[in-house]
Design a protein around this motif. Structure first.
Motif, PDB file in Angstrom:
ATOM      1  N   GLN A  55      -6.602 -41.040 -32.502  1.00 44.95           N
ATOM      2  CA  GLN A  55      -6.721 -40.386 -31.203  1.00 44.95           C
ATOM      3  C   GLN A  55      -7.963 -39.503 -31.183  1.00 44.95           C
ATOM      4  OE1 GLN A  55      -3.453 -37.582 -29.873  1.00 44.95           O
ATOM      5  NE2 GLN A  55      -3.016 -39.334 -28.551  1.00 44.95           N
ATOM      6  N   ALA A  56      -8.625 -39.474 -30.016  1.00 44.36           N
ATOM      7  CA  ALA A  56      -9.764 -38.573 -29.858  1.00 44.36           C
ATOM      8  C   ALA A  56      -9.295 -37.142 -30.047  1.00 44.36           C
ATOM      9  CB  ALA A  56     -10.385 -38.753 -28.479  1.00 44.36           C
ATOM     10  N   ARG A  57     -10.030 -36.373 -30.829  1.00 45.19           N
ATOM     11  CA  ARG A  57      -9.664 -34.969 -31.033  1.00 45.19           C
ATOM     12  C   ARG A  57      -9.987 -34.180 -29.774  1.00 45.19           C
ATOM     13  NH1 ARG A  57     -11.221 -30.897 -36.047  1.00 45.19           N
ATOM     14  NH2 ARG A  57     -10.154 -29.066 -35.189  1.00 45.19           N
ATOM     15  N   VAL A  58      -9.006 -33.473 -29.259  1.00 44.93           N
ATOM     16  CA  VAL A  58      -9.199 -32.651 -28.052  1.00 44.93           C
ATOM     17  C   VAL A  58      -9.845 -31.339 -28.473  1.00 44.93           C
ATOM     18  CG1 VAL A  58      -8.051 -31.475 -26.145  1.00 44.93           C
ATOM     19  CG2 VAL A  58      -7.192 -33.702 -26.936  1.00 44.93           C
ATOM     20  N   PRO A  59     -10.964 -30.955 -27.851  1.00 46.20           N
ATOM     21  CA  PRO A  59     -11.580 -29.659 -28.171  1.00 46.20           C
ATOM     22  C   PRO A  59     -10.749 -28.524 -27.559  1.00 46.20           C
ATOM     23  CG  PRO A  59     -12.784 -30.732 -26.401  1.00 46.20           C
ATOM     24  CD  PRO A  59     -11.739 -31.704 -26.857  1.00 46.20           C
ATOM     25  N   LYS A  60      -9.644 -28.210 -28.201  1.00 48.39           N
ATOM     26  CA  LYS A  60      -8.646 -27.323 -27.608  1.00 48.39           C
ATOM     27  C   LYS A  60      -8.952 -25.859 -27.863  1.00 48.39           C
ATOM     28  CE  LYS A  60      -5.603 -27.644 -31.654  1.00 48.39           C
ATOM     29  NZ  LYS A  60      -4.299 -28.095 -32.174  1.00 48.39           N
ATOM     30  N   ALA A  61      -8.490 -25.047 -26.907  1.00 45.78           N
ATOM     31  CA  ALA A  61      -8.517 -23.601 -27.088  1.00 45.78           C
ATOM     32  C   ALA A  61      -7.208 -23.137 -27.728  1.00 45.78           C
ATOM     33  CB  ALA A  61      -8.716 -22.900 -25.747  1.00 45.78           C
ATOM     34  N   PHE A  62      -6.122 -23.831 -27.408  1.00 42.71           N
ATOM     35  CA  PHE A  62      -4.815 -23.518 -27.982  1.00 42.71           C
ATOM     36  C   PHE A  62      -3.876 -24.689 -27.700  1.00 42.71           C
ATOM     37  CE2 PHE A  62      -5.062 -21.655 -23.731  1.00 42.71           C
ATOM     38  CZ  PHE A  62      -3.913 -22.135 -23.107  1.00 42.71           C
ATOM     39  N   ASP A  63      -2.698 -24.654 -28.304  1.00 38.62           N
ATOM     40  CA  ASP A  63      -1.649 -25.645 -28.056  1.00 38.62           C
ATOM     41  C   ASP A  63      -0.585 -25.031 -27.157  1.00 38.62           C
ATOM     42  OD1 ASP A  63      -2.042 -28.133 -29.943  1.00 38.62           O
ATOM     43  OD2 ASP A  63      -2.506 -26.383 -31.179  1.00 38.62           O
ATOM     44  N   THR A  64       0.219 -25.878 -26.564  1.00 43.83           N
ATOM     45  CA  THR A  64       1.361 -25.419 -25.777  1.00 43.83           C
ATOM     46  C   THR A  64       2.573 -26.285 -26.097  1.00 43.83           C
ATOM     47  OG1 THR A  64       0.022 -24.599 -23.931  1.00 43.83           O
ATOM     48  CG2 THR A  64       2.318 -25.096 -23.460  1.00 43.83           C
ATOM     49  N   ARG A  65       3.708 -25.634 -26.311  1.00 41.11           N
ATOM     50  CA  ARG A  65       4.997 -26.329 -26.371  1.00 41.11           C
ATOM     51  C   ARG A  65       5.730 -26.003 -25.068  1.00 41.11           C
ATOM     52  NH1 ARG A  65       9.174 -28.127 -29.680  1.00 41.11           N
ATOM     53  NH2 ARG A  65       7.522 -29.363 -30.654  1.00 41.11           N
ATOM     54  N   LEU A  66       6.016 -27.036 -24.317  1.00 41.16           N
ATOM     55  CA  LEU A  66       6.733 -26.896 -23.055  1.00 41.16           C
ATOM     56  C   LEU A  66       8.098 -27.560 -23.214  1.00 41.16           C
ATOM     57  CD1 LEU A  66       5.349 -27.617 -19.473  1.00 41.16           C
ATOM     58  CD2 LEU A  66       7.635 -28.288 -20.154  1.00 41.16           C
ATOM     59  N   THR A  67       9.145 -26.767 -23.090  1.00 39.58           N
ATOM     60  CA  THR A  67      10.510 -27.285 -23.201  1.00 39.58           C
ATOM     61  C   THR A  67      11.105 -27.368 -21.804  1.00 39.58           C
ATOM     62  OG1 THR A  67      10.721 -26.198 -25.348  1.00 39.58           O
ATOM     63  CG2 THR A  67      12.750 -26.985 -24.299  1.00 39.58           C
ATOM     64  N   ARG A 105      14.122 -26.777 -15.157  1.00 38.91           N
ATOM     65  CA  ARG A 105      13.672 -25.474 -15.675  1.00 38.91           C
ATOM     66  C   ARG A 105      12.703 -25.683 -16.833  1.00 38.91           C
ATOM     67  NH1 ARG A 105      19.629 -22.780 -15.902  1.00 38.91           N
ATOM     68  NH2 ARG A 105      18.559 -20.905 -16.645  1.00 38.91           N
ATOM     69  N   LEU A 106      11.566 -25.005 -16.761  1.00 40.59           N
ATOM     70  CA  LEU A 106      10.500 -25.182 -17.745  1.00 40.59           C
ATOM     71  C   LEU A 106      10.270 -23.889 -18.505  1.00 40.59           C
ATOM     72  CD1 LEU A 106       7.905 -27.188 -15.600  1.00 40.59           C
ATOM     73  CD2 LEU A 106       9.873 -28.042 -16.896  1.00 40.59           C
ATOM     74  N   PHE A 107      10.097 -24.016 -19.816  1.00 34.99           N
ATOM     75  CA  PHE A 107       9.852 -22.875 -20.689  1.00 34.99           C
ATOM     76  C   PHE A 107       8.651 -23.221 -21.562  1.00 34.99           C
ATOM     77  CE2 PHE A 107      14.307 -23.427 -19.743  1.00 34.99           C
ATOM     78  CZ  PHE A 107      14.721 -22.171 -19.304  1.00 34.99           C
ATOM     79  N   ALA A 108       7.552 -22.496 -21.376  1.00 34.96           N
ATOM     80  CA  ALA A 108       6.315 -22.857 -22.076  1.00 34.96           C
ATOM     81  C   ALA A 108       5.853 -21.723 -22.981  1.00 34.96           C
ATOM     82  CB  ALA A 108       5.221 -23.199 -21.073  1.00 34.96           C
ATOM     83  N   ALA A 109       5.398 -22.103 -24.174  1.00 39.35           N
ATOM     84  CA  ALA A 109       4.866 -21.145 -25.138  1.00 39.35           C
ATOM     85  C   ALA A 109       3.446 -21.543 -25.517  1.00 39.35           C
ATOM     86  CB  ALA A 109       5.742 -21.096 -26.380  1.00 39.35           C
ATOM     87  N   ASP A 137       2.341 -19.509 -18.281  1.00 41.75           N
ATOM     88  CA  ASP A 137       2.730 -20.172 -17.040  1.00 41.75           C
ATOM     89  C   ASP A 137       2.339 -21.656 -17.093  1.00 41.75           C
ATOM     90  OD1 ASP A 137       3.739 -17.824 -15.936  1.00 41.75           O
ATOM     91  OD2 ASP A 137       1.813 -17.272 -15.042  1.00 41.75           O
ATOM     92  N   VAL A 138       3.112 -22.457 -16.386  1.00 41.68           N
ATOM     93  CA  VAL A 138       2.853 -23.892 -16.332  1.00 41.68           C
ATOM     94  C   VAL A 138       2.145 -24.230 -15.028  1.00 41.68           C
ATOM     95  CG1 VAL A 138       3.889 -26.202 -16.385  1.00 41.68           C
ATOM     96  CG2 VAL A 138       4.930 -24.322 -17.692  1.00 41.68           C
ATOM     97  N   ASP A 164       4.445 -31.483 -26.068  1.00 35.39           N
ATOM     98  CA  ASP A 164       3.329 -30.831 -26.744  1.00 35.39           C
ATOM     99  C   ASP A 164       2.027 -31.159 -26.024  1.00 35.39           C
ATOM    100  OD1 ASP A 164       4.664 -29.502 -28.829  1.00 35.39           O
ATOM    101  OD2 ASP A 164       4.846 -31.373 -29.955  1.00 35.39           O
ATOM    102  N   PHE A 165       1.231 -30.110 -25.777  1.00 36.59           N
ATOM    103  CA  PHE A 165      -0.059 -30.247 -25.105  1.00 36.59           C
ATOM    104  C   PHE A 165      -1.141 -29.557 -25.918  1.00 36.59           C
ATOM    105  CE2 PHE A 165       3.124 -30.325 -21.729  1.00 36.59           C
ATOM    106  CZ  PHE A 165       2.714 -31.376 -20.918  1.00 36.59           C
ATOM    107  N   ALA A 166      -2.362 -30.082 -25.817  1.00 30.56           N
ATOM    108  CA  ALA A 166      -3.568 -29.383 -26.272  1.00 30.56           C
ATOM    109  C   ALA A 166      -4.302 -28.937 -25.018  1.00 30.56           C
ATOM    110  CB  ALA A 166      -4.444 -30.306 -27.114  1.00 30.56           C
ATOM    111  N   VAL A 167      -4.638 -27.652 -24.948  1.00 30.85           N
ATOM    112  CA  VAL A 167      -5.246 -27.082 -23.742  1.00 30.85           C
ATOM    113  C   VAL A 167      -6.689 -26.692 -24.045  1.00 30.85           C
ATOM    114  CG1 VAL A 167      -5.030 -25.344 -21.937  1.00 30.85           C
ATOM    115  CG2 VAL A 167      -2.966 -26.214 -23.067  1.00 30.85           C
ATOM    116  N   THR A 168      -7.613 -27.182 -23.233  1.00 32.75           N
ATOM    117  CA  THR A 168      -9.034 -26.918 -23.443  1.00 32.75           C
ATOM    118  C   THR A 168      -9.431 -25.568 -22.851  1.00 32.75           C
ATOM    119  OG1 THR A 168      -9.754 -27.921 -21.363  1.00 32.75           O
ATOM    120  CG2 THR A 168      -9.464 -29.398 -23.262  1.00 32.75           C
ATOM    121  N   THR A 169     -10.655 -25.130 -23.161  1.00 40.51           N
ATOM    122  CA  THR A 169     -11.155 -23.863 -22.610  1.00 40.51           C
ATOM    123  C   THR A 169     -11.280 -23.931 -21.094  1.00 40.51           C
ATOM    124  OG1 THR A 169     -13.408 -24.643 -23.042  1.00 40.51           O
ATOM    125  CG2 THR A 169     -12.405 -23.211 -24.700  1.00 40.51           C
TER     126      THR A 169
END
Length: 321
Positions: free
Chosen positions: A209-221, A226-230, A252-253, A276-281
């Motif tokens: 998989q292409a590496r995402v130039p992420k700023a941080f990760d997110t776990r969304l349950t 109802r959504l709970f994201a960290a 926030d989502v 699981d998400f990778a979030v970019t800048t």
């Protein structure tokens, strides 16, 4: 139908402390609960019977302390039951035969309770565990998806990794148990370069998989609607590798992500999902995967308590056919 006293059936192993958080809430609400680990309890005194005839179905689960009418189960929480391995006093072919019969027999009965609401239904869990199906569904649901290649062709794998501007990573398509000299090993997400790829790739499908130039990760349950994201800040490429090095905080989502989550859950007929998400800048959320039965009690207390409440609400509700 009188729903007073209808039980919640929780399928999980005896060591599952995560389930306890939800069971305490149900106890406070005086919702009757039966806890069962079918892979082990049915070899230790518990028994299960189901009968079918034209126009009717009945069944009984007997444990050391309870007798449960299977037609009176309001909901089933498929948490973390042990695998069906057969009676421990058998070995070889006999044990494999018994384990297979239990998977198809016991598993089939528990997956077919009339009128019960499943969180999640085990067949839907299985369908949603395949990573290729996850990626294909994520695309259709509007998520951003990193460029991905699943192949057993070494040349194609080298070509793919070589052309990724931000690098490429390898991850297994399934978390298969693996050991070295008798010691269990985990296969983490890792960076991979084209010159590292050998003909060993031809042994089975590999996922690049292409590496995402992420700023941080997110776990969304997600639990129903109802959504709970960290937000997860970690120096590790795979934050699961060293969880002692990560920091978690609520986030926030974005509305488009929430809408895609709802479409994804509907596509797989899931009530629960751990995304699981990778979030970019730039704030783009890239879908990495969704575990339909992921762990969640490791998150900050506020998020964990919210998830437990949401699951308890789902299990307490009555769902008529």
């Amino acid at each position: 139908m009188n729903h007073q006293g209808r039980s919640v059936l929780v399928l999980t192993n005896v060591s599952d402390v995560t389930a306890d958080a939800v069971l305490r809430l149900l106890a406070e609400r005086r919702v009757p609960v039966v806890r069962l680990d079918p892979g082990t309890d049915l070899h230790a005194g518990a028994s299960l019977t189901a009968a079918y005839r034209t126009g009717s179905q009945r069944g009984t689960l007997r444990t050391s302390s309870r007798e449960l009418d299977l037609t009176a189960v309001r909901s089933v929480w498929v948490r973390r039951p042990s695998p069906y391995q057969g009676p421990p006093h058998l070995d070889g072919q006999e044990r494999r035969f018994a384990a297979s019969q239990a998977f198809w027999g016991t598993g089939g009965v528990l997956a077919s309770l009339p009128g019960a609401h499943y969180v999640n239904h085990p067949w839907h869990n299985r369908a949603a565990e395949h990573k290729p199906a996850q990626l294909a569904t994520a695309q259709r649901c509007g998520f951003h998806v990193p460029d991905t290649l699943i192949t057993d062709n070494a040349d194609e794998a080298r070509e793919f990794t070589a052309r990724q501007a931000d690098g490429a990573v390898y991850k297994p398509v399934w978390n298969t148990p693996y050991s070295v000299s008798g010691h269990a090993q985990a296969v983490w997400v890792r960076e991979v370069r084209d010159h590292e790829i050998t003909e060993a790739v031809t042994a089975c499908p590999h996922m690049f998989q292409a590496r995402v130039p992420k700023a941080f990760d997110t776990r969304l349950t997600a639990v129903g609607g109802r959504l709970f994201a960290a937000r997860i800040d970690s120096p590790e490429l795979d934050w699961r590798h060293r969880q002692d090095r990560m920091r978690c905080s609520p986030i926030d989502v974005p509305t488009p992500v929430a809408e895609s989550v709802a479409r994804y859950l509907a596509a797989f007929q899931l009530t629960f999902g751990a995304f699981d998400f990778a979030v970019t800048t730039e704030g783009t959320w890239y879908f990495l995967e969704c575990n339909p039965n992921g762990q969640w009690a490791w998150q900050p207390t506020g998020i964990t308590n919210g998830i437990a409440l949401a699951i308890a609400d789902q299990l307490e509700r009555v769902h008529d056919q």
